[in-house]
Design a protein around this motif. Structure first.
Motif, PDB file in Angstrom:
ATOM      1  N   TYR A  65      37.978  20.834  59.988  1.00  0.00           N
ATOM      2  CA  TYR A  65      39.433  20.776  60.176  1.00  0.00           C
ATOM      3  C   TYR A  65      40.058  19.954  59.047  1.00  0.00           C
ATOM      4  N   GLU A  66      41.304  20.295  58.714  1.00  0.00           N
ATOM      5  CA  GLU A  66      41.999  19.635  57.607  1.00  0.00           C
ATOM      6  C   GLU A  66      43.328  19.054  58.078  1.00  0.00           C
ATOM      7  N   ASP A  67      43.916  18.252  57.201  1.00  0.00           N
ATOM      8  CA  ASP A  67      45.148  17.545  57.587  1.00  0.00           C
ATOM      9  C   ASP A  67      46.372  18.434  57.656  1.00  0.00           C
ATOM     10  N   ILE A  68      46.187  19.735  57.432  1.00  0.00           N
ATOM     11  CA  ILE A  68      47.320  20.647  57.585  1.00  0.00           C
ATOM     12  C   ILE A  68      47.589  20.946  59.070  1.00  0.00           C
ATOM     13  N   LEU A  69      46.649  20.590  59.931  1.00  0.00           N
ATOM     14  CA  LEU A  69      46.839  20.795  61.362  1.00  0.00           C
ATOM     15  C   LEU A  69      47.852  19.784  61.909  1.00  0.00           C
ATOM     16  N   ASP A  70      48.710  20.237  62.800  1.00  0.00           N
ATOM     17  CA  ASP A  70      49.777  19.382  63.343  1.00  0.00           C
ATOM     18  C   ASP A  70      49.228  18.132  64.025  1.00  0.00           C
ATOM     19  N   ASN A  71      48.094  18.279  64.730  1.00  0.00           N
ATOM     20  CA  ASN A  71      47.535  17.142  65.478  1.00  0.00           C
ATOM     21  C   ASN A  71      46.312  16.550  64.784  1.00  0.00           C
ATOM     22  N   PHE A  72      46.328  16.564  63.446  1.00  0.00           N
ATOM     23  CA  PHE A  72      45.176  16.100  62.669  1.00  0.00           C
ATOM     24  C   PHE A  72      44.752  14.686  63.059  1.00  0.00           C
ATOM     25  N   LYS A  73      45.704  13.752  63.103  1.00  0.00           N
ATOM     26  CA  LYS A  73      45.366  12.363  63.420  1.00  0.00           C
ATOM     27  C   LYS A  73      44.792  12.234  64.826  1.00  0.00           C
ATOM     28  N   GLU A  74      45.308  13.036  65.734  1.00  0.00           N
ATOM     29  CA  GLU A  74      44.796  13.020  67.107  1.00  0.00           C
ATOM     30  C   GLU A  74      43.352  13.532  67.148  1.00  0.00           C
ATOM     31  N   ILE A  75      43.084  14.590  66.363  1.00  0.00           N
ATOM     32  CA  ILE A  75      41.738  15.180  66.324  1.00  0.00           C
ATOM     33  C   ILE A  75      40.721  14.177  65.791  1.00  0.00           C
ATOM     34  N   THR A  76      41.114  13.390  64.789  1.00  0.00           N
ATOM     35  CA  THR A  76      40.176  12.424  64.207  1.00  0.00           C
ATOM     36  C   THR A  76      39.694  11.397  65.232  1.00  0.00           C
ATOM     37  N   LYS A  77      40.431  11.265  66.323  1.00  0.00           N
ATOM     38  CA  LYS A  77      40.067  10.285  67.351  1.00  0.00           C
ATOM     39  C   LYS A  77      39.286  10.910  68.517  1.00  0.00           C
ATOM     40  N   PHE A  78      39.061  12.247  68.466  1.00  0.00           N
ATOM     41  CA  PHE A  78      38.293  12.885  69.521  1.00  0.00           C
ATOM     42  C   PHE A  78      36.872  12.320  69.500  1.00  0.00           C
ATOM     43  N   SER A  79      36.421  11.828  70.620  1.00  0.00           N
ATOM     44  CA  SER A  79      35.138  11.125  70.660  1.00  0.00           C
ATOM     45  C   SER A  79      33.972  12.054  70.991  1.00  0.00           C
ATOM     46  N   LEU A  80      32.792  11.559  70.692  1.00  0.00           N
ATOM     47  CA  LEU A  80      31.543  12.253  70.993  1.00  0.00           C
ATOM     48  C   LEU A  80      31.484  12.566  72.489  1.00  0.00           C
ATOM     49  N   GLY A  81      31.125  13.807  72.824  1.00  0.00           N
ATOM     50  CA  GLY A  81      31.009  14.200  74.224  1.00  0.00           C
ATOM     51  C   GLY A  81      32.245  14.864  74.774  1.00  0.00           C
ATOM     52  N   SER A  82      33.345  14.826  74.052  1.00  0.00           N
ATOM     53  CA  SER A  82      34.595  15.424  74.538  1.00  0.00           C
ATOM     54  C   SER A  82      34.493  16.943  74.560  1.00  0.00           C
ATOM     55  N   ALA A  83      35.191  17.549  75.526  1.00  0.00           N
ATOM     56  CA  ALA A  83      35.269  19.009  75.619  1.00  0.00           C
ATOM     57  C   ALA A  83      36.495  19.486  74.847  1.00  0.00           C
ATOM     58  N   ILE A  84      36.295  20.510  74.012  1.00  0.00           N
ATOM     59  CA  ILE A  84      37.384  20.996  73.161  1.00  0.00           C
ATOM     60  C   ILE A  84      37.407  22.523  73.125  1.00  0.00           C
ATOM     61  N   GLU A  85      38.555  23.046  72.712  1.00  0.00           N
ATOM     62  CA  GLU A  85      38.695  24.474  72.401  1.00  0.00           C
ATOM     63  C   GLU A  85      39.095  24.581  70.940  1.00  0.00           C
ATOM     64  N   VAL A  86      38.408  25.453  70.220  1.00  0.00           N
ATOM     65  CA  VAL A  86      38.670  25.591  68.780  1.00  0.00           C
ATOM     66  C   VAL A  86      38.981  27.050  68.463  1.00  0.00           C
ATOM     67  N   THR A  87      40.050  27.266  67.744  1.00  0.00           N
ATOM     68  CA  THR A  87      40.371  28.587  67.190  1.00  0.00           C
ATOM     69  C   THR A  87      40.323  28.462  65.677  1.00  0.00           C
ATOM     70  N   GLY A  88      39.694  29.436  65.040  1.00  0.00           N
ATOM     71  CA  GLY A  88      39.592  29.378  63.587  1.00  0.00           C
ATOM     72  C   GLY A  88      38.919  30.611  63.026  1.00  0.00           C
ATOM     73  N   THR A  89      38.673  30.565  61.726  1.00  0.00           N
ATOM     74  CA  THR A  89      38.055  31.696  61.022  1.00  0.00           C
ATOM     75  C   THR A  89      36.623  31.333  60.637  1.00  0.00           C
ATOM     76  N   LEU A  90      35.707  32.235  60.962  1.00  0.00           N
ATOM     77  CA  LEU A  90      34.306  32.017  60.598  1.00  0.00           C
ATOM     78  C   LEU A  90      34.121  32.338  59.122  1.00  0.00           C
ATOM     79  N   VAL A  91      33.562  31.375  58.372  1.00  0.00           N
ATOM     80  CA  VAL A  91      33.366  31.566  56.930  1.00  0.00           C
ATOM     81  C   VAL A  91      31.953  31.144  56.538  1.00  0.00           C
ATOM     82  N   GLU A  92      31.518  31.615  55.395  1.00  0.00           N
ATOM     83  CA  GLU A  92      30.248  31.154  54.852  1.00  0.00           C
ATOM     84  C   GLU A  92      30.415  29.710  54.399  1.00  0.00           C
TER      85      GLU A  92
END
Length: 455
Positions: free
Chosen positions: A51-78
């Motif tokens: 994830y990059e800082d272009i995401l609206d909740n970037f700062k919030e994401i950086t604080k997501f702790s180990l073990g947390s449940a999340i949903e991720v949408t994105g593009t699969l790339v090599e």
């Protein structure tokens, strides 16, 4: 979508947008971007989420702790890193936070002993996620083997009034007020009107189904009140116990060998990631060991001949091998190394075996068999069952059992009885063999052992 489905056809999803739900296994955050090690538990593989800082909740994401449940949408790339693919996220949502006192932190590797104390969390670790997935796959393989061959799956009773092994190491089931009893309990006033126990084996009841369906098997929990604290004993464990009519000891061994090879091969084919993990981190050479077993021809040899080999061996034994007696772990190890593969030891001394085993013509041995495998020792045990009414009854009396209390079992010999055989395999012992994890407490989700009954 599930990671299991993604990794099965991963090249089809490259460049496409997907949404996944799961948990954070590790998290490295930076000033402008971060990496999440993501797992959803549906397979052994993890997926790196970027994830990059272009995401609206970037700062919030950086604080997501180990073990947390999340949903991720994105593009699969090599990936440009060590992994082949990664998910370039466009949206990450927190579904369930994980507090700071979460015991499975990234720093340090917890010991297996510690993880037993938090057994409700240990499936989240790489080791135990692999162990219990193999347990699931192996259980399915066992059912698949018998179902494909026309066996009827029999649900043995867990509460019983009979002691299959005759050892008396059983857990008693009672509703009597034990704290108020004076003197001997009156079992006629108990719930079932007699003394009852948790079963040590479903074999005796399974024989009744074999006399109706020809081929049957049990696969369920059994219990032993044995005060043993070894790595291979537990008070609650699962047993696989087939019973086959019109089958002698040789036929029994054929089925034992065929079933074991089938199950091991199925696990090798359907748990590749897990077996490779065990081979790398738990038991070096595990993969070769399992493949060798699948391609081995199992040796068949009499107990008497085994003792002769052991006595002539250039080894100083801790326990001296003797005719008419059981063999020790060191003997089992030597015999499998001597023959360089699995060994069926058959025709055992009758004085050390159970009452229901077929008495051989020599009057000294019974048509019993144990399977010894390299690296694990005894894995299965079976026998041709005694089909002669009078011989079985005499043997029961000789061993201090009351034939009257088991007239139903004796009657199987009167009402259309026939030659029949069966065997038992402790499921957890098989899992120890399949995974290289050497303690039975670590292949059972919630182990029950002396002084331990947590969760």
């Amino acid at each position: 979508m599930d990671l299991r489905d993604l990794f099965r056809n991963i090249e089809e999803y490259v460049g496409k947008e997907i949404t996944i739900q799961g948990w954070i296994r590790n998290h490295r955050d930076g000033k402008n971007f971060g990496f999440i090690d993501f797992s959803d538990g549906t397979c052994g593989e993890h997926l790196q989420v970027v994830y990059e800082d272009i995401l609206d909740n970037f700062k919030e994401i950086t604080k997501f702790s180990l073990g947390s449940a999340i949903e991720v949408t994105g593009t699969l790339v090599e990936s440009q890193g060590t992994q082949d693919y990664e998910l370039k996220s466009t949206k990450i949502t927190l579904l369930g936070s994980c507090s700071e006192d979460y015991p499975l932190q990234a720093k340090g590797r917890p010991t297996r002993e510690f993880l037993r104390e938090i057994a409700y969390l240990r499936p989240r670790t790489n080791l135990f996620q692999a162990v219990f997935r193999v347990r699931s796959i192996a259980a399915y393989a066992i059912h698949k083997y018998f179902q494909e061959r026309g066996y009827v799956y029999f649900h043995a009773p867990l509460i019983t009034a009979s002691d299959c092994e005759g050892a008396g190491e059983m857990f008693q089931v009672t509703t009597l007020p034990l704290d108020k009893l004076k003197g001997e309990p009156d079992y006629s006033k108990d719930f079932f009107g007699k003394m009852t126990n948790l079963t040590v084996s479903g074999q005796l009841e399974a024989e009744t189904f074999a006399m109706a369906y020809k081929k049957t098997y049990t696969f369920g929990p059994t219990f032993r009140a044995e005060n043993s604290n070894t790595k291979t004993h537990a008070s609650e464990f699962w047993m696989i116990e087939p019973e086959i009519a019109f089958c002698d000891l040789d036929g029994d061994m054929d089925i034992m060998e065929d079933m074991l090879k089938y199950v091991v091969k199925y696990v090798l084919d359907n748990a590749k990631t897990e077996i490779e993990f065990f081979d790398k981190f738990v038991e070096k050479g595990l993969l070769d060991k399992l493949n060798k077993l699948v391609n081995s021809s199992f040796v068949r040899i009499d107990h008497e001949e085994v003792i002769k080999i052991l006595k002539e061996a250039p080894v100083k034994w801790e326990f001296t091998p003797e005719y008419g007696e059981d063999i020790a772990k060191e003997h089992e190890k030597y015999i499998t190394e001597y023959f360089n593969g699995p060994v069926f030891i058959k025709n055992w001394p009758k004085d050390i075996k159970a009452f229901y085993m077929k008495q051989n013509a020599d009057g000294k041995t019974v048509a019993a068999v144990d399977l010894e495998v390299p690296g694990a020792g005894e894995l299965m045990g079976g026998s041709q069952r005694e089909e002669n009414y009078e011989k079985l009854k005499s043997r029961m009396i000789e061993m201090g059992l009351e034939p009257e209390s088991m007239d139903w079992y004796l009657n199987l010999r009167k009402f259309g009885g026939c030659v029949h055989s069966g065997f038992g395999m402790g499921f957890e012992r098989l899992l120890i063999y399949l995974t290289g994890v050497d303690n039975i407490r670590d292949v059972i989700p919630y182990p029950r052992t002396p002084k331990t009954c947590e969760f």
